[in-house]
Design a protein around this motif. Structure first.
Motif, PDB file in Angstrom:
ATOM      1  N   TYR A 165       0.609   5.573   0.555  1.00 54.25           N
ATOM      2  CA  TYR A 165      -0.117   6.823   0.779  1.00 54.25           C
ATOM      3  C   TYR A 165       0.427   7.846  -0.211  1.00 54.25           C
ATOM      4  O   TYR A 165       1.654   7.992  -0.339  1.00 54.25           O
ATOM      5  CB  TYR A 165       0.137   7.372   2.175  1.00 54.25           C
ATOM      6  CG  TYR A 165      -0.353   6.533   3.339  1.00 54.25           C
ATOM      7  CD1 TYR A 165      -1.692   6.194   3.488  1.00 54.25           C
ATOM      8  CD2 TYR A 165       0.535   6.137   4.339  1.00 54.25           C
ATOM      9  CE1 TYR A 165      -2.129   5.464   4.586  1.00 54.25           C
ATOM     10  CE2 TYR A 165       0.107   5.415   5.447  1.00 54.25           C
ATOM     11  CZ  TYR A 165      -1.228   5.077   5.569  1.00 54.25           C
ATOM     12  OH  TYR A 165      -1.651   4.372   6.661  1.00 54.25           O
ATOM     13  N   THR A 209      -4.960   6.441  -0.801  1.00 50.95           N
ATOM     14  CA  THR A 209      -4.149   5.241  -0.567  1.00 50.95           C
ATOM     15  C   THR A 209      -4.279   4.310  -1.767  1.00 50.95           C
ATOM     16  O   THR A 209      -5.391   4.106  -2.271  1.00 50.95           O
ATOM     17  CB  THR A 209      -4.625   4.506   0.702  1.00 50.95           C
ATOM     18  OG1 THR A 209      -4.634   5.440   1.785  1.00 50.95           O
ATOM     19  CG2 THR A 209      -3.678   3.356   1.061  1.00 50.95           C
ATOM     20  N   THR A 221      -8.000   9.693   2.421  1.00 51.99           N
ATOM     21  CA  THR A 221      -7.320   8.961   3.491  1.00 51.99           C
ATOM     22  C   THR A 221      -6.172   9.765   4.104  1.00 51.99           C
ATOM     23  O   THR A 221      -5.356   9.224   4.842  1.00 51.99           O
ATOM     24  CB  THR A 221      -6.766   7.618   2.964  1.00 51.99           C
ATOM     25  OG1 THR A 221      -5.857   7.896   1.897  1.00 51.99           O
ATOM     26  CG2 THR A 221      -7.871   6.693   2.480  1.00 51.99           C
ATOM     27  N   PRO A 246       0.832  -1.192   0.000  1.00 54.97           N
ATOM     28  CA  PRO A 246       0.000   0.000   0.000  1.00 54.97           C
ATOM     29  C   PRO A 246       0.875   1.253   0.000  1.00 54.97           C
ATOM     30  O   PRO A 246       1.980   1.235   0.530  1.00 54.97           O
ATOM     31  CB  PRO A 246      -0.791  -0.084   1.311  1.00 54.97           C
ATOM     32  CG  PRO A 246      -0.556  -1.450   1.858  1.00 54.97           C
ATOM     33  CD  PRO A 246       0.665  -1.994   1.229  1.00 54.97           C
ATOM     34  N   THR A 268       4.967   7.014   2.149  1.00 55.12           N
ATOM     35  CA  THR A 268       4.154   8.147   1.682  1.00 55.12           C
ATOM     36  C   THR A 268       4.946   8.890   0.621  1.00 55.12           C
ATOM     37  O   THR A 268       6.133   9.172   0.816  1.00 55.12           O
ATOM     38  CB  THR A 268       3.854   9.140   2.829  1.00 55.12           C
ATOM     39  OG1 THR A 268       3.194   8.446   3.882  1.00 55.12           O
ATOM     40  CG2 THR A 268       2.975  10.291   2.353  1.00 55.12           C
ATOM     41  N   ASP A 271      -3.277   0.138   8.033  1.00 56.18           N
ATOM     42  CA  ASP A 271      -2.997   1.447   7.422  1.00 56.18           C
ATOM     43  C   ASP A 271      -4.227   2.347   7.432  1.00 56.18           C
ATOM     44  O   ASP A 271      -4.113   3.559   7.285  1.00 56.18           O
ATOM     45  CB  ASP A 271      -2.461   1.289   5.990  1.00 56.18           C
ATOM     46  CG  ASP A 271      -3.426   0.553   5.089  1.00 56.18           C
ATOM     47  OD1 ASP A 271      -4.405   1.175   4.660  1.00 56.18           O
ATOM     48  OD2 ASP A 271      -3.227  -0.650   4.823  1.00 56.18           O
ATOM     49  N   ASN A 272      -5.416   1.766   7.606  1.00 50.08           N
ATOM     50  CA  ASN A 272      -6.637   2.559   7.762  1.00 50.08           C
ATOM     51  C   ASN A 272      -7.564   1.900   8.783  1.00 50.08           C
ATOM     52  O   ASN A 272      -8.437   1.101   8.421  1.00 50.08           O
ATOM     53  CB  ASN A 272      -7.370   2.737   6.425  1.00 50.08           C
ATOM     54  CG  ASN A 272      -8.590   3.637   6.583  1.00 50.08           C
ATOM     55  OD1 ASN A 272      -8.884   4.110   7.691  1.00 50.08           O
ATOM     56  ND2 ASN A 272      -9.297   3.865   5.494  1.00 50.08           N
ATOM     57  N   ASN A 289      -5.317   8.229   9.108  1.00 45.14           N
ATOM     58  CA  ASN A 289      -4.991   6.909   8.569  1.00 45.14           C
ATOM     59  C   ASN A 289      -3.559   6.594   8.991  1.00 45.14           C
ATOM     60  O   ASN A 289      -3.339   5.812   9.908  1.00 45.14           O
ATOM     61  CB  ASN A 289      -5.135   6.879   7.045  1.00 45.14           C
ATOM     62  CG  ASN A 289      -6.560   6.602   6.597  1.00 45.14           C
ATOM     63  OD1 ASN A 289      -6.809   5.767   5.748  1.00 45.14           O
ATOM     64  ND2 ASN A 289      -7.532   7.295   7.183  1.00 45.14           N
TER      65      ASN A 289
END
Ligand code: LLP
Length: 462
Positions: free
Chosen positions: A59, A324, A409, A57, A428, A349-350, A413
């Motif tokens: 961000y 995300t 998000t 994942p 990120t 992550d969320n 998050n």
């Protein structure tokens, strides 16, 4: 990267217009576009390219949207409040060096609630004088760190005052304090109630306000420069904020009558954002205008010199700027029931869907406009049945390897993420004008072992 400058045409499921002046009213960041091949891009960076380059994942933060939101607050305060004003970013929403640096560059202040958030703020370039420290159980170390950097401490309870008094001999001068009290206004999404005593762990009970204000007149180490109250988060109504202004103005009159040099009135944060098409939050301008007019009126009615107006937006500053990216993996159709589509992240992550049953909006990165003729439930990869990110989402048929984009998000998050199941935290990237920069590195599984200690007597057992 082939990109088009055309804004994303409103189409399923995006039938919401882009509000350029108030990003909190949009489902997508302001720079959301289709590239030359019809794939979604942000900040002129194609999202599936970012997923390939940085992994998932992931961000992704859109600098344009973040800066636009900061400006929306700054300009609305200048437009609607005749006195001095400052928007303070509630960094609990998403704390990082890069966000701090951007928010500082946009002229905002910052609200921190821990030594970690304070350090991030200092190292991100936020001046101590622009920071306030909140918290209902601050440690001695957090208080000392704050005062040493000229941070304003929001006194939340008697314990804060005891600890500060103990530390006072080491202060270079009087510490700047703000006093937080429970305003007796409780907000829900669609209604609010006012009560005398609220069941809240934050702030002094309103009944104690006079006693604590009197006590502070006997503390030469303290300079009470502000009053604070916060009514809640993800709020769409405006009336509770009007009521809050009146409650704060009463407290301001009392504090000043006792001789406190109170200059700042801090109304907290709370403005909601659009997570799904049916959400309809007020614009930043409408929120600021309501608060500003209510403070001006409440002060006029009480004959008070206008204070500096502070507000503490968190979610509405960063949520919409962030998306995300996940990679789609396994699929489990349960005939007659539902189809689970699993992604490579989830509640770590969320944590908002599992914690608050929060709803989100998502699209496929490379086929955002394809017919969404399948209904799926997007599940995370954690060992927890409730680890579901989106329930009953209409999507074009998706297969393993597709990139899913979940919108809005950017707040609560990353900052509320965990390592549940020893899953490393995502990276990120910050995107702007065709370039993407890593602002938080991806955690590696080995990083998670950094703080484990295996006593020698347990080694090689069995
Ligand atoms: N000021 C104070 C004192 C606060 O406690 C908060 C949020 C804010 C400002 C910022 O509020 P905002 O503008 O973000 O609504 N984890 C929850 C939200 C918790 C908010 C806590 N305090 C969520 O994910 O919805």
């Amino acid at each position: 990267m082939v990109t088009s400058r055309e804004p994303l045409a409103p189409s399923r499921p995006f039938e919401v217009d882009q509000d350029l002046s108030s990003p909190n009213r949009n489902l997508t960041p302001l720079t959301t576009r289709l590239d030359g091949e019809g794939r979604l891009s942000l900040g002129d960076c194609t999202l599936s390219d970012l997923a390939r380059r940085y992994g998932t994942p992931l961000y992704v933060l859109d600098e344009t949207t973040l800066r636009a939101t900061c400006r929306a607050y700054r300009e609305a305060l200048a437009r609607h409040y005749p006195g001095e004003a400052l928007a303070i970013y509630a960094s609990k929403a998403n704390s990082s060096l890069a966000i701090t640096a951007l928010v500082a560059a946009e002229g905002l202040g910052l609200d921190a609630v821990s030594a970690g958030e304070l350090l991030t703020a200092f190292q991100g370039g936020m001046a101590g004088e622009r920071i306030v420290l909140h918290g209902n159980n601050k440690s001695r170390e957090e208080l000392a760190l704050a005062v040493a950097h000229g941070v304003t401490v929001v006194a939340d309870n008697w314990r804060d005052l005891e600890l500060l008094a103990e530390l006072a001999p080491s202060f270079p001068g009087p510490a700047r304090l703000m006093l937080r009290f429970t305003p007796g206004i409780e907000c829900h999404t669609h209604e609010y109630i006012r009560t005398g005593h609220l069941d809240s762990k934050f702030g002094f009970d309103p009944d104690q306000l006079e006693a604590v204000l009197r006590h502070l007149t006997t503390c030469p180490w303290a300079r009470l420069t502000g009053l604070h109250a916060h009514i809640g988060s993800q709020i769409f109504e405006l009336q509770p904020h009007r009521d809050l202004a009146a409650v704060l103005a009463d407290a301001l009159a009392l504090a000043r009558s006792l001789g406190h040099p109170v200059e700042d009135l801090n109304v907290g944060g709370g403005l909601g954002i659009r997570y799904v098409a049916s959400d309809d939050p007020p614009s930043i301008d409408a929120w600021v205008r309501t608060v500003a007019e209510a403070v001006v009126e409440a002060c006029r009615e009480r004959g008070l010199v206008l204070p500096r107006l502070l507000c503490e937006p968190g979610r509405s500053l960063v949520a919409t700027a962030g998306v995300t990216l996940y990679e789609v993996g396994s699929r489990k159709p349960i005939p007659g029931l539902r189809t689970y589509l699993s992604v490579d992240g989830g509640m770590s992550d969320n944590p908002r869907p599992i914690t608050y049953q929060s709803q989100y909006t998502a699209l496929l990165a490379d086929r955002p406009m394809a017919e969404p003729n399948e209904t799926v439930t997007v599940a995370g990869k954690h060992c927890e049945s409730g680890d579901v990110l989106l329930k009953d989402l209409a999507l074009p048929p998706a297969t393993a390897g597709d990139v899913l984009v979940v919108f809005a998000t950017g707040a609560y998050n990353a900052s509320m993420g965990s390592n549940y199941n020893r899953i490393p935290r995502p990276a990120t990237v910050l995107v702007a004008e065709g370039s993407a920069e890593l602002v938080q590195r991806r955690e590696q599984p080995e990083d998670l072992l950094r703080y484990d200690v295996l006593p020698s007597r347990l080694r090689y057992l069995g």
